[in-house]
Write an enzyme that holds these catalytic residues in place. Structure first.
Site, PDB file in Angstrom:
ATOM      1  N   GLU A  56       5.087 102.279  15.740  1.00 16.08           N
ATOM      2  CA  GLU A  56       5.380 102.200  17.108  1.00 16.08           C
ATOM      3  C   GLU A  56       6.631 102.434  17.763  1.00 16.08           C
ATOM      4  O   GLU A  56       6.481 102.803  18.654  1.00 16.08           O
ATOM      5  CB  GLU A  56       4.855 100.519  17.213  1.00 16.08           C
ATOM      6  CG  GLU A  56       3.565 100.189  16.502  1.00 16.08           C
ATOM      7  CD  GLU A  56       2.314 100.739  17.320  1.00 16.08           C
ATOM      8  OE1 GLU A  56       2.403 101.460  18.458  1.00 16.08           O
ATOM      9  OE2 GLU A  56       1.349 100.444  16.818  1.00 16.08           O
TER      10      GLU A  56
ATOM     11  N   GLU B  14      -5.160 102.351  19.452  1.00 13.37           N
ATOM     12  CA  GLU B  14      -4.583 103.737  18.987  1.00 13.37           C
ATOM     13  C   GLU B  14      -5.815 104.936  19.437  1.00 13.37           C
ATOM     14  O   GLU B  14      -5.591 106.067  19.842  1.00 13.37           O
ATOM     15  CB  GLU B  14      -4.469 104.027  17.548  1.00 13.37           C
ATOM     16  CG  GLU B  14      -3.383 103.028  17.187  1.00 13.37           C
ATOM     17  CD  GLU B  14      -1.812 103.423  17.536  1.00 13.37           C
ATOM     18  OE1 GLU B  14      -1.611 104.101  18.336  1.00 13.37           O
ATOM     19  OE2 GLU B  14      -0.863 102.355  17.451  1.00 13.37           O
TER      20      GLU B  14
ATOM     21  N   HIS C  68       3.081  96.862  21.051  1.00 14.99           N
ATOM     22  CA  HIS C  68       2.574  96.972  19.697  1.00 14.99           C
ATOM     23  C   HIS C  68       3.749  96.680  18.763  1.00 14.99           C
ATOM     24  O   HIS C  68       3.499  96.120  17.740  1.00 14.99           O
ATOM     25  CB  HIS C  68       1.908  98.105  19.560  1.00 14.99           C
ATOM     26  CG  HIS C  68       0.820  98.443  20.381  1.00 14.99           C
ATOM     27  ND1 HIS C  68       0.148  99.747  20.548  1.00 14.99           N
ATOM     28  CD2 HIS C  68       0.142  97.624  21.265  1.00 14.99           C
ATOM     29  CE1 HIS C  68      -0.904  99.625  21.313  1.00 14.99           C
ATOM     30  NE2 HIS C  68      -0.943  98.383  21.806  1.00 14.99           N
TER      31      HIS C  68
ATOM     32  N   HIS D 260      -5.678 105.264  22.970  1.00 13.95           N
ATOM     33  CA  HIS D 260      -4.505 106.237  23.529  1.00 13.95           C
ATOM     34  C   HIS D 260      -4.960 107.710  23.238  1.00 13.95           C
ATOM     35  O   HIS D 260      -4.525 108.573  24.035  1.00 13.95           O
ATOM     36  CB  HIS D 260      -3.262 105.668  22.617  1.00 13.95           C
ATOM     37  CG  HIS D 260      -2.859 104.497  23.164  1.00 13.95           C
ATOM     38  ND1 HIS D 260      -1.705 103.835  22.414  1.00 13.95           N
ATOM     39  CD2 HIS D 260      -3.220 103.656  23.949  1.00 13.95           C
ATOM     40  CE1 HIS D 260      -1.528 102.528  22.900  1.00 13.95           C
ATOM     41  NE2 HIS D 260      -2.151 102.608  23.915  1.00 13.95           N
TER      42      HIS D 260
ATOM     43  N   GLU E 258      -1.278 109.613  17.513  1.00 15.04           N
ATOM     44  CA  GLU E 258      -2.196 108.307  17.711  1.00 15.04           C
ATOM     45  C   GLU E 258      -3.212 108.285  16.510  1.00 15.04           C
ATOM     46  O   GLU E 258      -3.641 107.147  16.083  1.00 15.04           O
ATOM     47  CB  GLU E 258      -2.918 108.627  18.995  1.00 15.04           C
ATOM     48  CG  GLU E 258      -1.742 108.321  20.162  1.00 15.04           C
ATOM     49  CD  GLU E 258      -1.309 106.943  20.068  1.00 15.04           C
ATOM     50  OE1 GLU E 258      -2.002 105.892  19.845  1.00 15.04           O
ATOM     51  OE2 GLU E 258      -0.077 106.708  20.489  1.00 15.04           O
TER      52      GLU E 258
ATOM     53  N   GLU F 274       3.316 100.958  23.700  1.00 11.98           N
ATOM     54  CA  GLU F 274       3.946 100.724  22.117  1.00 11.98           C
ATOM     55  C   GLU F 274       4.958  99.899  22.028  1.00 11.98           C
ATOM     56  O   GLU F 274       5.046  99.325  20.880  1.00 11.98           O
ATOM     57  CB  GLU F 274       4.263 102.276  22.021  1.00 11.98           C
ATOM     58  CG  GLU F 274       3.113 103.221  22.180  1.00 11.98           C
ATOM     59  CD  GLU F 274       2.004 103.103  21.190  1.00 11.98           C
ATOM     60  OE1 GLU F 274       2.005 102.446  20.495  1.00 11.98           O
ATOM     61  OE2 GLU F 274       1.039 104.283  21.148  1.00 11.98           O
TER      62      GLU F 274
END
Length: 189
Positions: free
Chosen positions: A35, A165, A67, A168, A135, A64
């Site tokens: 991350e 992910e 995360h 993204h 990702e 991110e």
């Protein structure tokens, strides 16, 4: 630019003390496909990306960091009640000797975070393909982490991160198509 809410993006619960799982989660904390690397990569690349997609890099880069906070919380919760003997048995003796229980940006093997994890070519399409790959690698890692634990509470949070992910990756794919459309459009002067 940011507004910090004093809550996690998604709840993090763990069912038991598990220093070995914490060690494995460090891959997503300070590893090449983790991350921190993702957040720094996207927020750095936004300076050379066309305005049409700069918001995607800014939004995902910011997320991110959320995360990263979730992973840090998982690691903390999995180790906070562990004895020194349990930490050593989980392969965290070297970490404990250097950092006690403090989090440190390193991967699961104990290698410290490095800026070489962050890619930026300056070509928007090349950078976005790098981001898609990042990702997808993170998605795969989350799946493997889910497979490595029997803690259903932890699996729940990891599944949330795995799904983000995927989203993204889709957003970056959409951005590539937008830029390809711009590049291929005939320009009349």
């Amino acid at each position: 630019m940011w507004v910090y809410e004093k809550k996690l993006q998604y709840p993090v619960r763990v069912s038991k003390c598990d220093p070995h799982m914490a060690k494995l989660l460090m891959e997503q904390y300070g590893g090449a496909d983790g991350e921190l690397a993702a957040a720094l990569r996207y927020l750095n690349q936004r300076y050379t990306i066309p305005d049409k997609v700069i918001g995607v890099l800014n939004d995902i880069g910011t997320e991110e960091f959320a995360h990263l906070e979730m992973i840090a919380t998982m690691i903390y919760k999995l180790t906070k009640d562990a004895s020194v003997e349990q930490l050593k048995a989980a392969g965290l003796g070297e970490h404990y000797a250097a950092h006690d229980r403090a989090l440190f940006y390193e991967n699961a093997a104990g290698a410290p975070f490095t800026a070489t994890y962050i890619q930026a070519k300056g070509d928007p399409i090349a950078d976005l393909y790098e981001d898609i790959a990042a990702e997808e690698k993170a998605r795969a890692t989350y799946q493997w982490l889910i497979d490595l634990t029997d803690d259903v509470d932890l699996q729940d949070s990891l599944k949330f991160l795995r799904e983000r992910e995927i989203i993204h990756s889709l957003r970056f794919r959409e951005s590539v198509e937008i830029l390809k459309g711009e590049r291929d459009r005939k320009k009349v002067f």
